[in-house]
Design a protein around this motif. Structure first.
Motif, PDB file in Angstrom:
ATOM      1  N   CYS A   1     -29.084  43.899  10.361  1.00 23.75           N
ATOM      2  CA  CYS A   1     -30.443  43.139  10.646  1.00 23.75           C
ATOM      3  C   CYS A   1     -30.585  41.787  11.351  1.00 23.75           C
ATOM      4  O   CYS A   1     -31.388  41.622  12.553  1.00 23.75           O
ATOM      5  N   ASN A   2     -30.679  40.940  10.587  1.00 29.32           N
ATOM      6  CA  ASN A   2     -31.201  39.753  10.658  1.00 29.32           C
ATOM      7  C   ASN A   2     -29.459  39.040  11.521  1.00 29.32           C
ATOM      8  O   ASN A   2     -29.901  38.410  12.133  1.00 29.32           O
ATOM      9  N   ALA A   3     -28.330  40.002  12.455  1.00 29.88           N
ATOM     10  CA  ALA A   3     -27.854  39.542  13.371  1.00 29.88           C
ATOM     11  C   ALA A   3     -27.700  39.757  14.325  1.00 29.88           C
ATOM     12  O   ALA A   3     -27.664  39.219  15.735  1.00 29.88           O
ATOM     13  N   VAL A   4     -28.790  40.609  14.416  1.00 27.60           N
ATOM     14  CA  VAL A   4     -29.070  41.260  16.245  1.00 27.60           C
ATOM     15  C   VAL A   4     -30.383  40.106  15.762  1.00 27.60           C
ATOM     16  O   VAL A   4     -30.844  39.838  16.908  1.00 27.60           O
ATOM     17  N   ARG A   5     -31.125  39.681  15.040  1.00 30.30           N
ATOM     18  CA  ARG A   5     -32.427  39.103  15.227  1.00 30.30           C
ATOM     19  C   ARG A   5     -32.473  38.258  14.033  1.00 30.30           C
ATOM     20  O   ARG A   5     -32.963  38.812  12.876  1.00 30.30           O
ATOM     21  N   PRO A   6     -32.058  37.182  13.894  1.00 28.69           N
ATOM     22  CA  PRO A   6     -32.365  35.810  12.847  1.00 28.69           C
ATOM     23  C   PRO A   6     -34.099  36.079  12.544  1.00 28.69           C
ATOM     24  O   PRO A   6     -34.224  35.367  13.232  1.00 28.69           O
TER      25      PRO A   6
ATOM     26  N   ALA B   1     -28.348  44.175  20.877  1.00 27.53           N
ATOM     27  CA  ALA B   1     -27.276  45.844  20.727  1.00 27.53           C
ATOM     28  C   ALA B   1     -28.907  46.677  19.548  1.00 27.53           C
ATOM     29  O   ALA B   1     -29.504  46.099  19.007  1.00 27.53           O
ATOM     30  N   SER B   2     -28.452  47.566  19.702  1.00 32.16           N
ATOM     31  CA  SER B   2     -29.992  48.537  18.826  1.00 32.16           C
ATOM     32  C   SER B   2     -29.620  47.779  17.026  1.00 32.16           C
ATOM     33  O   SER B   2     -29.356  48.366  16.554  1.00 32.16           O
ATOM     34  N   VAL B   3     -31.111  47.709  16.511  1.00 33.82           N
ATOM     35  CA  VAL B   3     -30.922  47.262  15.320  1.00 33.82           C
ATOM     36  C   VAL B   3     -31.034  48.523  14.462  1.00 33.82           C
ATOM     37  O   VAL B   3     -30.464  48.797  12.922  1.00 33.82           O
TER      38      VAL B   3
ATOM     39  N   ALA C   1     -29.378  51.644  15.095  1.00 36.87           N
ATOM     40  CA  ALA C   1     -27.883  52.045  14.854  1.00 36.87           C
ATOM     41  C   ALA C   1     -26.889  50.483  14.092  1.00 36.87           C
ATOM     42  O   ALA C   1     -26.651  51.296  12.940  1.00 36.87           O
ATOM     43  N   ALA C   2     -27.767  50.260  14.139  1.00 35.21           N
ATOM     44  CA  ALA C   2     -26.935  48.643  13.364  1.00 35.21           C
ATOM     45  C   ALA C   2     -27.228  48.581  11.923  1.00 35.21           C
ATOM     46  O   ALA C   2     -25.836  49.189  10.825  1.00 35.21           O
ATOM     47  N   ILE C   3     -28.812  49.334  11.850  1.00 35.01           N
ATOM     48  CA  ILE C   3     -29.135  49.786  10.138  1.00 35.01           C
ATOM     49  C   ILE C   3     -28.335  51.214   9.444  1.00 35.01           C
ATOM     50  O   ILE C   3     -27.778  51.032   8.689  1.00 35.01           O
ATOM     51  N   ALA C   4     -27.751  52.176  10.291  1.00 33.92           N
ATOM     52  CA  ALA C   4     -27.394  53.349  10.162  1.00 33.92           C
ATOM     53  C   ALA C   4     -25.867  52.915   9.790  1.00 33.92           C
ATOM     54  O   ALA C   4     -25.478  53.661   8.920  1.00 33.92           O
ATOM     55  N   ALA C   5     -25.463  52.254  10.514  1.00 25.95           N
ATOM     56  CA  ALA C   5     -23.756  52.171  10.315  1.00 25.95           C
ATOM     57  C   ALA C   5     -23.298  51.239   9.006  1.00 25.95           C
ATOM     58  O   ALA C   5     -22.458  51.143   8.467  1.00 25.95           O
ATOM     59  N   ALA C   6     -24.555  50.268   8.931  1.00 28.00           N
ATOM     60  CA  ALA C   6     -24.396  49.592   7.894  1.00 28.00           C
ATOM     61  C   ALA C   6     -24.411  49.960   6.510  1.00 28.00           C
ATOM     62  O   ALA C   6     -23.455  50.548   5.349  1.00 28.00           O
ATOM     63  N   ALA C   7     -25.047  51.045   6.341  1.00 26.94           N
ATOM     64  CA  ALA C   7     -25.660  52.056   5.313  1.00 26.94           C
ATOM     65  C   ALA C   7     -24.904  53.386   5.014  1.00 26.94           C
ATOM     66  O   ALA C   7     -24.039  53.598   4.221  1.00 26.94           O
TER      67      ALA C   7
ATOM     68  N   LEU D   1     -28.076  59.981  17.307  1.00 26.69           N
ATOM     69  CA  LEU D   1     -28.198  60.981  17.869  1.00 26.69           C
ATOM     70  C   LEU D   1     -29.844  60.879  18.434  1.00 26.69           C
ATOM     71  O   LEU D   1     -30.705  60.996  19.571  1.00 26.69           O
ATOM     72  N   ALA D   2     -31.031  59.871  17.136  1.00 29.18           N
ATOM     73  CA  ALA D   2     -31.952  59.592  17.928  1.00 29.18           C
ATOM     74  C   ALA D   2     -32.244  58.294  18.331  1.00 29.18           C
ATOM     75  O   ALA D   2     -33.675  57.416  19.100  1.00 29.18           O
ATOM     76  N   THR D   3     -31.282  57.594  18.453  1.00 30.79           N
ATOM     77  CA  THR D   3     -30.770  56.344  19.218  1.00 30.79           C
ATOM     78  C   THR D   3     -30.698  56.364  20.871  1.00 30.79           C
ATOM     79  O   THR D   3     -29.076  57.322  21.292  1.00 30.79           O
ATOM     80  N   PRO D   4     -30.888  55.455  22.143  1.00 34.52           N
ATOM     81  CA  PRO D   4     -30.203  56.232  23.041  1.00 34.52           C
ATOM     82  C   PRO D   4     -28.982  55.976  22.945  1.00 34.52           C
ATOM     83  O   PRO D   4     -28.522  54.611  22.488  1.00 34.52           O
ATOM     84  N   PRO D   5     -27.968  57.070  23.523  1.00 29.17           N
ATOM     85  CA  PRO D   5     -26.677  56.374  23.699  1.00 29.17           C
ATOM     86  C   PRO D   5     -26.742  54.919  25.245  1.00 29.17           C
ATOM     87  O   PRO D   5     -27.250  54.924  25.715  1.00 29.17           O
ATOM     88  N   GLY D   6     -25.365  54.772  24.956  1.00 22.74           N
ATOM     89  CA  GLY D   6     -25.399  53.237  25.498  1.00 22.74           C
ATOM     90  C   GLY D   6     -24.914  51.883  25.193  1.00 22.74           C
ATOM     91  O   GLY D   6     -24.657  52.310  23.990  1.00 22.74           O
ATOM     92  N   GLU D   7     -24.247  50.666  25.777  1.00 22.08           N
ATOM     93  CA  GLU D   7     -23.905  49.751  25.407  1.00 22.08           C
ATOM     94  C   GLU D   7     -24.569  49.310  23.715  1.00 22.08           C
ATOM     95  O   GLU D   7     -24.183  49.164  22.928  1.00 22.08           O
ATOM     96  N   PRO D   8     -26.284  49.339  24.219  1.00 21.66           N
ATOM     97  CA  PRO D   8     -26.875  48.908  22.974  1.00 21.66           C
ATOM     98  C   PRO D   8     -26.246  49.445  21.439  1.00 21.66           C
ATOM     99  O   PRO D   8     -26.750  49.400  20.499  1.00 21.66           O
ATOM    100  N   ARG D   9     -26.236  51.071  21.370  1.00 22.95           N
ATOM    101  CA  ARG D   9     -26.013  51.594  20.231  1.00 22.95           C
ATOM    102  C   ARG D   9     -24.446  51.233  20.101  1.00 22.95           C
ATOM    103  O   ARG D   9     -24.675  51.348  18.689  1.00 22.95           O
TER     104      ARG D   9
END
Length: 456
Positions: free
Chosen positions: A85-90, A105-107, A109-115, A139-147
């Protein structure tokens, strides 16, 4: 069509082989999809992704060893989530160093991937629940570069935490306990199974936040020749016995309510408190960041609470009530009446008595929740007991629940009062230390955070 063997292989039952393969694959996928949908329906939902992943992690880590390894894994999961989370926004200082995060970057998607990354590395066997939860989150996160960027951030945050803990000593925790001379007051394996000491090597696992395992060691337990010991001995002998006439049905229910993994209880309490605040407070653009820190601090404090409590247990190696009471006639204290047939209400765990890690973790958790939420007052329900005789109880404060744990372990016949009272104080000190020193706010980012910005 030829009646040769070759022809029968090509067209069996009127369906050409390539088509049969496709139908078989399709049927398998449908069955698999139905199974996945069943899993997904059973997964928890929550007002924010961090709380949701806390519930998922609590479920997935249930196979780990007796709370110690489970609590370590939960701390790692929530550190990875926090750092992602704090990498996406400190907003708060990271634990493992902030991984690079491209703008946008999608926060979530970052949370899900980290866990997901930490749980896959720490849980002993594959978990369909984990995989379904992960893909449902993506799947709940829009596809594309942010995800894609969010997934990369989360995975890197997880890898950093896993690397930091790779040599922490947890893999050597099952080393045998060195032999000690049998003497009154010294722990020995307890009936009915007389199992060897549980994970004595955990005392050498590296802490997450506290400086050393012995930094918060409580004072020694009461001397067995003292009047204080005799009073506490008699209290457990009377109220903690398997068929105690002194214990009320409500007290028996209290013992059973708090008997299971105490870290699981306090994570559930945290989720209830977070959900209640979400319903009653105005929207917060940094809600996800605040929740990430709360669960990280909570599980850091309990992981270090286990380590600190374990160090004291194996330092003092004090005997359990079931041993003490059965040998009470030979302990040198004229005020203790021995009973060679005494048994506790609930089975005694296979590790030394002092302090009670149920109480240590409860003190640490209640302190963290007070400091992160700004209040001791919260309404929540705790569920426990046996499957056929569940116990459900409502509370209005974190301290109320923590104090009840102190009494519950006496009703269970597992601990003397000093182990619980000192354990609670030990945990409160650890919780305060973690809150004051771990994952502090970043001053430079505070003004921007107060102006709002990206939420989920």
């Amino acid at each position: 069509m030829s009646e040769s063997g070759e022809g029968k292989q090509v067209a069996l039952g009127g369906i050409p082989k390539p088509r049969r393969v496709l139908l078989t694959v399709g049927a398998t996928l449908l069955v698999g999809l139905a199974a996945l949908l069943g899993f997904a329906a059973a997964l928890p939902s929550a007002p924010d992704p961090v709380t949701e992943w806390n519930a998922i992690a609590a479920t997935v880590t249930g196979s780990l060893n007796r709370g110690l390894a489970r609590q370590r894994a939960l701390a790692m999961v929530h550190l990875a989530i926090h750092d992602a989370c704090n990498a996406v926004r400190p907003v708060y200082a990271s634990y493992g160093g902030p991984p690079p995060a491209p703008a946008g970057a999608s926060v979530d998607a970052a949370i899900a991937a980290a866990a997901h990354e930490v749980l896959r590395a720490t849980v002993e066997r594959p978990s369909p629940t984990l995989e379904v939860a992960y893909y449902r989150a993506l799947l709940a996160t829009p596809p594309g570069e942010p995800r894609r960027a969010g997934v990369a951030v989360g995975r890197e945050a997880a890898r950093r935490i896993l690397a930091l803990r790779a040599q922490d000593g947890a893999d050597r925790a099952a080393t045998a306990l060195p032999a000690a001379r049998a003497a009154p007051g010294t722990w020995e394996p307890t009936p009915p199974k007389h199992l060897p000491a549980l994970l004595p090597g955990w005392t050498r696992v590296a802490p997450f936040v506290i400086p050393r395992a012995d930094a918060f060691r409580p004072p020694p337990p009461p001397a067995i020749g003292s009047a204080l010991y005799a009073r506490q001995y008699e209290e457990v002998r009377q109220i903690g016995a398997e068929r105690s006439p002194a214990r009320t049905p409500t007290q028996s229910d209290t013992a059973r309510l708090w008997a299971r993994d105490i870290g699981e209880h306090w994570n559930a309490i945290a989720r209830a408190a977070v959900n209640s605040q979400t319903e009653t407070r105005p929207p917060d653009p940094l809600r996800t960041w605040h929740r990430a820190r709360l669960y990280a601090l909570l599980n850091l404090a309990m992981a270090d609470g286990f380590l600190s409590g374990w160090e004291a247990k194996y330092h003092y190696r004090f005997w359990r009530p079931v041993t003490a009471i059965r040998q009470g006639a030979r302990d040198g204290n004229p005020a203790t009446a021995g009973d060679p047939h005494w048994s506790p209400l609930l089975p005694t765990p296979e590790h030394p008595e002092y302090p009670s890690t149920h109480s240590v973790l409860s003190g640490a958790a209640a302190q963290v929740l007070r400091c992160t939420l700004g209040t001791d007052q919260a309404r929540f329900t705790v569920e426990g007991g046996e499957r056929l005789a569940p116990v459900v109880r409502r509370y209005g404060a974190f301290s109320q629940a923590a104090r009840e744990v102190v009494e519950a372990r006496i009703y269970a016949g597992a601990h003397f009062r000093a182990a619980n009272e000192e354990g609670l104080r030990q945990g409160e000190r650890i919780g305060a230390w973690v809150c004051e020193r771990a994952l502090p706010p970043l001053r430079a980012s505070a003004p921007a955070a107060n102006r709002g910005g990206a939420g989920r």
